[in-house]
Write an enzyme that holds these catalytic residues in place. Structure first.
Site, PDB file in Angstrom:
ATOM      1  N   TYR A 163      -6.080  -1.111  -7.030  1.00 33.98           N
ATOM      2  CA  TYR A 163      -5.516  -2.347  -6.449  1.00 33.98           C
ATOM      3  C   TYR A 163      -4.942  -2.154  -5.050  1.00 33.98           C
ATOM      4  O   TYR A 163      -4.883  -1.046  -4.557  1.00 33.98           O
ATOM      5  CB  TYR A 163      -4.572  -3.054  -7.411  1.00 33.98           C
ATOM      6  CG  TYR A 163      -3.290  -2.407  -7.902  1.00 33.98           C
ATOM      7  CD1 TYR A 163      -2.735  -1.281  -7.335  1.00 33.98           C
ATOM      8  CD2 TYR A 163      -2.628  -2.984  -8.988  1.00 33.98           C
ATOM      9  CE1 TYR A 163      -1.546  -0.755  -7.816  1.00 33.98           C
ATOM     10  CE2 TYR A 163      -1.446  -2.455  -9.477  1.00 33.98           C
ATOM     11  CZ  TYR A 163      -0.907  -1.345  -8.890  1.00 33.98           C
ATOM     12  OH  TYR A 163       0.259  -0.830  -9.366  1.00 33.98           O
ATOM     13  N   GLU A 164      -4.613  -3.245  -4.443  1.00 32.49           N
ATOM     14  CA  GLU A 164      -4.172  -3.248  -3.029  1.00 32.49           C
ATOM     15  C   GLU A 164      -5.207  -2.624  -2.108  1.00 32.49           C
ATOM     16  O   GLU A 164      -4.867  -1.944  -1.146  1.00 32.49           O
ATOM     17  CB  GLU A 164      -2.833  -2.512  -2.862  1.00 32.49           C
ATOM     18  CG  GLU A 164      -1.691  -3.052  -3.678  1.00 32.49           C
ATOM     19  CD  GLU A 164      -1.454  -4.537  -3.488  1.00 32.49           C
ATOM     20  OE1 GLU A 164      -1.844  -5.081  -2.443  1.00 32.49           O
ATOM     21  OE2 GLU A 164      -0.890  -5.166  -4.399  1.00 32.49           O
ATOM     22  N   GLY A 165      -6.468  -2.925  -2.359  1.00 37.67           N
ATOM     23  CA  GLY A 165      -7.536  -2.312  -1.579  1.00 37.67           C
ATOM     24  C   GLY A 165      -7.973  -1.029  -2.255  1.00 37.67           C
ATOM     25  O   GLY A 165      -7.262  -0.026  -2.211  1.00 37.67           O
ATOM     26  N   ARG A 182       0.822  -1.214   0.000  1.00 41.61           N
ATOM     27  CA  ARG A 182       0.000   0.000   0.000  1.00 41.61           C
ATOM     28  C   ARG A 182       0.854   1.262   0.000  1.00 41.61           C
ATOM     29  O   ARG A 182       0.519   2.241  -0.660  1.00 41.61           O
ATOM     30  CB  ARG A 182      -0.959  -0.026   1.203  1.00 41.61           C
ATOM     31  CG  ARG A 182      -2.082  -0.998   0.969  1.00 41.61           C
ATOM     32  CD  ARG A 182      -3.030  -1.198   2.128  1.00 41.61           C
ATOM     33  NE  ARG A 182      -4.090  -2.118   1.678  1.00 41.61           N
ATOM     34  CZ  ARG A 182      -5.139  -2.476   2.399  1.00 41.61           C
ATOM     35  NH1 ARG A 182      -5.289  -2.019   3.630  1.00 41.61           N
ATOM     36  NH2 ARG A 182      -6.049  -3.297   1.893  1.00 41.61           N
TER      37      ARG A 182
END
Lengths: 593, 593
Positions: free
Chosen positions: A434-436, A294
């Site tokens: 992406y990545e949340g 993140r």
């Protein structure tokens, strides 16, 4: 074709004027003398601007190709990857024990920004590997570390992270991929994973997949999820490659951008996997990787904004169109350069003040990680945990907007692929997802991080802002007015928003969650405001000390004043929205939309 | 694959509840009975949703192809174009004399929204033709009208507009394309034009290019620019096609989106052209086309936002992920639909309140055009002239942001081309750029339109807002609080910004121009605020009158309350920025960026 110039000087400013790294007592920071960091940044700058940046458009145009189960990366990627490996760039901040150089995260981030800016799709191959290696480092057995890390640190082998399935992304409790325990202690992994970045390609001897799956017979939902190491080729006891494992690429996704990275559907058909960390604690292990990822994604937001800004600036200085309203500035030419026009300047200043503020924010975040990991600083650990969703969500949302602004400077040429500005926007777009996805970051911030440890980390943040203002007020009237007053006002807005959540979120959590996106953004603005106030102070100090390059510090101050006057006041709008609560947000029945 | 549902009901609401078209005294409006407009909208809805929308992705994927000077449009375009022509849709608001149906612009806009939303790239072929035909209608001789208009109104022939050259877009005074007078009264046109939408293709028997060029020996700069009709095939006196003219396509541009439209480099090599309008007054003639085109482009912003929103809404209702924080809403399923989550709702409400507000704004603008053209209403003409840059700039900036929000609802799937959300964003992006980039719109608004006719149009606008508030205040406490108070505050902000420009722009025009983008956006918000207040009032009236579909009007009110609470307050931030003036914007020397 666009170009990339590594922001070496600005990175040095952040490391030495803002963060004062050599004066820090974080272990390893004493080595970061200006000459040393400068040499590293210069070298990284050469590699990224002359080798990786020219491949950026190639990767976009060619994309990756799947033929008979083999994925071919774009022309030149393989050779460039060799150069990156030979330079030792892949293990910069990895332990020496596994072949790394053991530098602090702050250096890894400074160099990482250049890599991402010059070629995001390419850099993801090593980025994912770094994340996977970090997870093995944190949760693996000594044997696992010895087996995988040396080759992963050198990127002879690359890594992936496998979370998403067709029917579940954020809600991983619904995952269907199964892990069946075998007599030898290994597992058979079966299921399908999608959106796997760098899932399969031709640049590494082996690919180490980290795969979330449910051990048969384990608990329902998210509590039954474990993490597994699933190598493409099994590794023999002597370290040589053994049998091909039962993992294959189903297809390469056709995406909006980052075409140079192979985003794969991965099929696991009874593939041999090895438990990483504890049974049913896969999410915990995966979060080691995710938190790092993140921060890296937040940096991508900054990185694409920077390279797009650099090119927009060149274009604005170069392209002759119209006349300055206050009188011709290029009277001998057929027209003035775009940069004379106030609205073009506004756009460029938006970009510049974001990029430089975000750069400081990222490196400050990395220094908190160093403090947490190298000096066991619990306060720093709590603070960076609080800031992680802000870094990811705010910097990628804003970073994307900035690439759009940069593209806009080009007018019609910005829309033509040949000019390269479209790619920056299309590549930057994924970072918000992406990545949340950023909505999940906002939820993480408001629903979890704010109240973590009794809210002590957010209180520490406010205290830090307050102390900075207190310590620096009353010395320079203009600095108070231009920097400290706006920071104070913005911080007050942020506190008021937190107060609103406390007072209203208890009775109805929707009152807090309806404002989560606004809160994330206002938090981001306050962080950049804090960075700018600190950079303003550092620049004044440098000028007082008679720094040779006065124009650099004057420019820094002018850019900071712009941010404080034009961007930071956004906190008031976010506060207004937050204080309007959930009523208008939740008013409609789903059927009435 | 995404789908499109024509917003027939909402368009009817705007026409009949908001604009009360049948009660207007604009000539032709008396025919717009609800049954009549409904029949037209239903038919257009069928065609656009079932024929054009399914071709949208095809056009994106295939793009246009140039082979031996011939441009091939994507599979299915030609057949669909025939259907559009057969249905008489291309001449809806064109004069009967030339084969049109003479309907008001308000109907042309209502139908046009559907066309743009279902397939923007496709619709541009007829859109450019409409613009070119309008210019000939306004400035052509009777002979020119008779020669070109019947075939252009039916779209047997299509049209283009040729302004941009490689070295000049906004600053057309620098153009190099030459027109040499010939003895027969025609001209030989020589030069290169770029970014020519629908420049060459296989769907029409002839293409009528409108080309800006400089007559040799004429005045320097923009004052020497004239407009010419340059047909692909010359037209014989009997109306049959004659010789191929000296205009060829150089290449098709590779663009970020609208791949289904052939954006061409056009080369004019001594092509025969015919003066349209007066010598050296080409910009005036071109502006007839540009103003219409700008309103059409503003509509594209709305249209892409709408179709993206429709699909995001479907996905949010469909996709199961996570649980509502206030308790499961789909307890028997594995998870709740996305729409339960406050941050998803916030995004959907942003989109919905924008789309419906923008639709009202566009049709109100079209009704002003009708008043100006059909009833010779000078005040309406002045007002729509003032609002044109707002419609173009604000609606396309916001429309783009909304497509991004819609794409975000899809998470990772939004980034995969197969799902179609990426195309909406890529197609929407061009609308911020072409027909005058949005920075130019802001400049037009602040630098020209505000002060036009002594500022009387902007004063009339404020008067209108004030009167609406005065006429409707004090009848319903909630309406005052939810709608009128926010509108009053926003309008006050806008007036304060105008005041700032007046007081500071005189001594330094940069103080005004540094705020031009913010002013355009705050003006747009006030317009949408006005639309929402009016729609709120109209909905209350309908409910009072016992309308059968109460839920529709309740939803309208709830959506309006959202806009007033969450979006309209943006005016305060814009005002803050504007009032910070030019100092921070213009502080840096170009060399110090």
């Amino acid at each position: 074709m666009p170009s990339y110039t590594a922001p070496t000087k600005d990175l040095q400013f952040v490391l030495h004027n803002l963060l004062n790294v050599t004066k820090s007592d974080i272990p390893g920071y004493d080595e970061l003398e200006p000459d040393f960091t400068s040499a590293i940044l210069e070298e990284a700058g050469k590699l990224t601007s002359s080798v990786l940046a020219p491949l950026n458009a190639v990767g976009d145009k060619e994309g990756c190709r799947l033929e008979n189960g083999v994925v071919y990366t774009p022309t030149g990627f393989k050779e460039a990857f060799e150069q990156v490996k030979e330079g030792g760039w892949t293990g910069l901040d990895m332990p020496e024990q596994y072949g790394g150089q053991n530098m602090p995260a702050v250096m890894g981030s400074a160099v990482g920004e250049m890599f991402s800016a010059s070629n995001q799709a390419f850099t993801m191959y090593q980025g994912l590997t770094h994340g996977a290696a970090s997870a093995i480092l944190a949760h693996g057995t000594d044997a696992q570390k010895d087996t995988y890390l040396p080759n992963m640190v050198s990127c002879e082998w690359t890594g992936t992270m496998n979370l998403t399935e067709p029917h579940c992304g954020t809600d991983l409790g619904m995952m269907r991929t199964k892990a069946e325990p075998q007599d030898d202690g290994s597992y058979k992994i079966t299921g399908q994973k999608i959106f796997i970045s760098s899932g399969e390609h031709d640049m590494a001897g082996n690919i180490i997949h980290l795969v979330l799956a449910k051990i048969t017979g384990g608990p329902e939902g998210i509590k039954g999820v474990s993490l597994f190491i699933v190598p493409k080729f099994l590794v023999n006891d002597d370290g040589s490659l053994g049998d091909r494992n039962g993992v294959t690429v189903g297809k390469i996704e056709e995406k909006m951008g980052i075409h140079g990275n192979s985003t794969c559907v991965m099929n696991y058909d009874g593939a041999t996997g090895f438990l990483l960390g504890e049974e049913h604690k896969g999410m915990r292990a995966m979060f080691t990787m995710m938190n790092e990822a993140r921060l890296g994604v937040g940096m991508q937001g900054l990185a694409q904004a920077d390279v797009a800004y650099q090119n927009a600036l060149d274009y604005a200085k170069d392209r002759l169109q119209g006349r300055a309203v206050t009188g011709a500035e290029n009277p001998d030419g057929p027209a003035d350069p775009l940069i004379v026009h106030p609205d073009i300047r506004r756009s460029l200043m938006d970009q510049k003040s974001f990029v430089e503020g975000a750069r400081a924010f990222i490196l400050w975040g990395a220094s908190l990680i160093d403090a947490a990991h190298r000096a066991d600083d619990k306060a720093a650990d709590g603070l960076v945990s609080l800031l992680t969703p802000v870094i990811k969500g705010f910097l990628t949302d804003q970073g994307y907007d900035m690439t759009i602004k940069a593209q806009q400077v080009y007018g019609g040429h910005g829309y033509i692929e040949e000019w390269g500005m479209s790619q920056f926007t299309r590549d930057a777009r994924i970072a918000q997802i992406y990545e949340g996805a950023n909505g999940v970051q906002a939820l993480d911030l408001v629903g979890r991080k704010l109240a973590q440890d009794g809210g002590k980390h957010v209180m520490a943040f406010f205290e830090m802002v307050k102390n900075f203002i207190k310590d620096n007020a009353g010395q320079d009237e203009a600095f108070d007015k231009d920097f400290l007053d706006p920071l104070k006002a913005a911080s007050k807005d942020l506190q008021a928003a937190g107060m609103y959540f406390m007072q209203n979120g208890m009775k109805n959590p929707n009152h807090a969650l309806s404002g989560s996106n606004d809160f994330m953004h206002m938090f981001g603005h306050v962080c950049l405001g804090l960075m700018w106030a600190r950079m303003g102070k550092a620049s004044m100090d440098a000028l007082t000390e008679g720094a040779s390059d006065a124009a650099f510090y004057e420019t820094k101050l002018a850019t900071g004043r712009y941010y404080m006057a034009r961007q930071l006041p956004a906190t008031a709008l976010h506060l207004t929205r937050i204080q309007s609560g959930a009523d208008t947000v939740m008013a409609l029945d789903a059927a009435n939309f």
